[in-house]
Motif scaffolding. Sequence first.
Motif, short mmCIF file in Angstrom:
data_model
loop_
_atom_site.label_atom_id
_atom_site.label_comp_id
_atom_site.label_asym_id
_atom_site.label_seq_id
_atom_site.Cartn_x
_atom_site.Cartn_y
_atom_site.Cartn_z
N GLN A 1 0.79 -1.27 -0.15
CA GLN A 1 -0.15 -0.04 -0.23
C GLN A 1 0.64 1.34 -0.25
O GLN A 1 1.57 1.18 0.68
N GLN A 3 0.47 5.43 0.36
CA GLN A 3 -0.20 6.27 0.45
C GLN A 3 0.36 8.05 0.46
O GLN A 3 1.14 8.36 0.51
N GLN A 103 -0.11 -1.45 -9.84
CA GLN A 103 -1.16 -0.97 -8.87
C GLN A 103 -1.19 0.81 -9.03
O GLN A 103 -0.21 0.90 -8.83
N TYR A 105 -2.64 4.41 -7.50
CA TYR A 105 -3.03 5.07 -5.69
C TYR A 105 -3.21 6.78 -6.27
O TYR A 105 -2.20 7.22 -7.10
N TRP A 106 -3.47 7.23 -5.66
CA TRP A 106 -4.35 8.19 -5.78
C TRP A 106 -4.51 9.09 -4.59
O TRP A 106 -4.60 8.99 -3.48
#
Length: 116
Positions: A1, A3, A103, A105-106
Amino acid sequence: QVQLVESGGGLVQAGGSLRLSCAASGSIASINTMGWYRQAPGKQRELVARITTGGIINYTDSVKGRFTISRDNAKNTVYLQMNSLKPEDTAVYYCNVRTWTGQIYWGQGTQVTLSS
């Protein structure tokens, strides 16, 4: 992940400048491309600029010569220096990260508003 935390948006007069920042945390080693998209009211989200780990940069035509994207890998941060801003630059600007495995991510988005 991964952030993402954005900062730097605001209200500025046409012709002015702003600098957006986006700091990444989490699975930093997985990040390949970092960039910025924007979405104006009633329009689709569009790419503004992006930069790869290797330093390859792309800009959308409408910002070439006015915006500069840069990346500080030590700080895991991508910047967008926006100069000679125009009313049509008004939009929500989103930080975007793509990992080596594809992947995406925003960030949460930061509003940039131009006053004429």
